[in-house]
Design a protein around this motif. Structure first.
Motif, PDB file in Angstrom:
ATOM      1  N   LYS A  96       0.841  -1.208   0.000  1.00  0.00           N
ATOM      2  CA  LYS A  96       0.000   0.000   0.000  1.00  0.00           C
ATOM      3  C   LYS A  96       0.872   1.252   0.000  1.00  0.00           C
ATOM      4  CE  LYS A  96      -3.827  -2.246   2.418  1.00  0.00           C
ATOM      5  NZ  LYS A  96      -4.525  -2.426   3.737  1.00  0.00           N
ATOM      6  N   LYS A 100       1.221   4.148  -3.021  1.00  0.00           N
ATOM      7  CA  LYS A 100       1.035   5.568  -2.736  1.00  0.00           C
ATOM      8  C   LYS A 100       2.249   6.379  -3.177  1.00  0.00           C
ATOM      9  CE  LYS A 100      -1.802   7.480  -0.890  1.00  0.00           C
ATOM     10  NZ  LYS A 100      -2.980   8.196  -1.476  1.00  0.00           N
ATOM     11  N   TRP A 126      -9.297  -1.291  -1.051  1.00  0.00           N
ATOM     12  CA  TRP A 126      -8.437  -0.236  -0.499  1.00  0.00           C
ATOM     13  C   TRP A 126      -7.944   0.684  -1.608  1.00  0.00           C
ATOM     14  CZ3 TRP A 126      -3.557   1.421  -1.520  1.00  0.00           C
ATOM     15  CH2 TRP A 126      -2.992   2.323  -0.606  1.00  0.00           C
ATOM     16  N   ASP A 129     -10.393   3.242  -2.814  1.00  0.00           N
ATOM     17  CA  ASP A 129     -10.661   4.278  -1.822  1.00  0.00           C
ATOM     18  C   ASP A 129      -9.464   5.185  -1.559  1.00  0.00           C
ATOM     19  OD1 ASP A 129     -13.203   3.256  -1.489  1.00  0.00           O
ATOM     20  OD2 ASP A 129     -12.685   2.048   0.267  1.00  0.00           O
ATOM     21  N   ASN A 130      -8.261   4.733  -1.881  1.00  0.00           N
ATOM     22  CA  ASN A 130      -7.071   5.458  -1.449  1.00  0.00           C
ATOM     23  C   ASN A 130      -6.112   5.887  -2.555  1.00  0.00           C
ATOM     24  OD1 ASN A 130      -7.000   5.284   1.743  1.00  0.00           O
ATOM     25  ND2 ASN A 130      -7.744   3.292   0.976  1.00  0.00           N
TER      26      ASN A 130
END
Length: 267
Positions: A96, A100, A126, A129-130
């Motif tokens: 994750k 990012k 995830w 949403d991110n």
């Protein structure tokens, strides 16, 4: 024709699938490989398969100081640490974070991973949403994320369960698994807390688990001689017999599917 920058975040055990897809794609304009210690084997495979590429600094790409050529269809490969498999939760957190860090420099992301002990469970949710870019990951025919590298090689969870029922208590080696088994054994649940540098301890654990055979799961990828030599080395070291999974099990459909989906995300 696809246009944009695809970020491929990959586990070394599934790099053969990425190499396979790139090697038969004549639409690629540029391939960049972020240089780190986890990229050692893929460097060799890119050259071996005649894939033109540029090796660039991981740090310079991620801090924006290295500007890649974004004309046409570009792939940026970021290889991850095998050690992340030791704790599934840590794997999920690390990937994750990696997505990012990468998203501002690419247009879509493909993960060459499976669930890996459920470390990546709901990673697609995830991501929606991110992340500000779309993401895809290796899936089976039913749209489910494959369990791991073995499931990816044979088509998904249903086939994996069939394999385990037919051949229980066996170590399964894909080509990339075979050439990386030293790094992987210590990450397996079976060997938690075991000194994997001590062959006598490894043999004892295998004996307690009633493991006496290693099976070659020949995906048709990688180097066949290296695959055979690595499997023989492991078998001799552990006193295992070598089996070969019969034809009809392995499939490249998941690899074909995820690569096509990833390109499709670029529009």
């Amino acid at each position: 024709m696809a246009k944009g920058v695809l970020g491929a975040i990959a586990c070394p055990i599934l790099e053969d699938e990425l190499i396979y897809s790139m090697s038969k794609d004549d639409e690629i304009s540029h391939v960049y490989l972020l240089d780190n210690r986890h990229a050692k084997s893929i460097k060799i495979k890119l050259v071996r398969n005649g894939i033109a590429h540029t090796i660039i600094s991981e740090e310079e790409f991620l801090d924006g100081s290295y500007r890649i050529d974004v004309n046409g269809y570009t792939i940026v490969i970021w290889m991850m640490d095998l050690g992340l498999h030791e704790e599934p939760t840590d794997l999920g957190t690390a990937l994750k974070d990696s997505m990012k860090r990468m998203e501002k420099y690419i247009d879509a992301i493909v993960l060459y991973y499976g669930l890996c002990g459920n470390g990546l469970k709901d990673i697609d949710v995830w991501s929606k949403d991110n992340l500000n870019v779309p993401m895809t990951i290796i899936r089976d025919n039913d749209g489910n994320i494959v369990d791991d590298c073995i499931a990816a090689a044979i088509g998904g969870t249903k086939q994996y369960l069939n394999l385990l029922r037919k051949y229980p208590g066996i170590m399964y080696f894909t080509p990339a698994f075979a050439t990386n088994y030293d790094d992987l054994l210590g990450r397996m649940e079976l060997f938690k807390g075991v000194d994997t540098g001590d062959d006598s301890m490894l043999k004892m654990v295998f004996e307690m688990a009633d493991y006496h055979e290693v099976m070659k799961v020949d995906t048709g990828l990688g180097d066949k001689d290296e695959f055979q030599a690595a499997t023989e080395k492991f078998a001799n070291r552990m006193g295992f017999d070598i089996l070969t999974l019969e034809d009809g099990w392995c499939t490249l459909e998941p690899a074909d599917r995820v690569y096509a989906e990833a390109k499709g995300l670029l529009g």
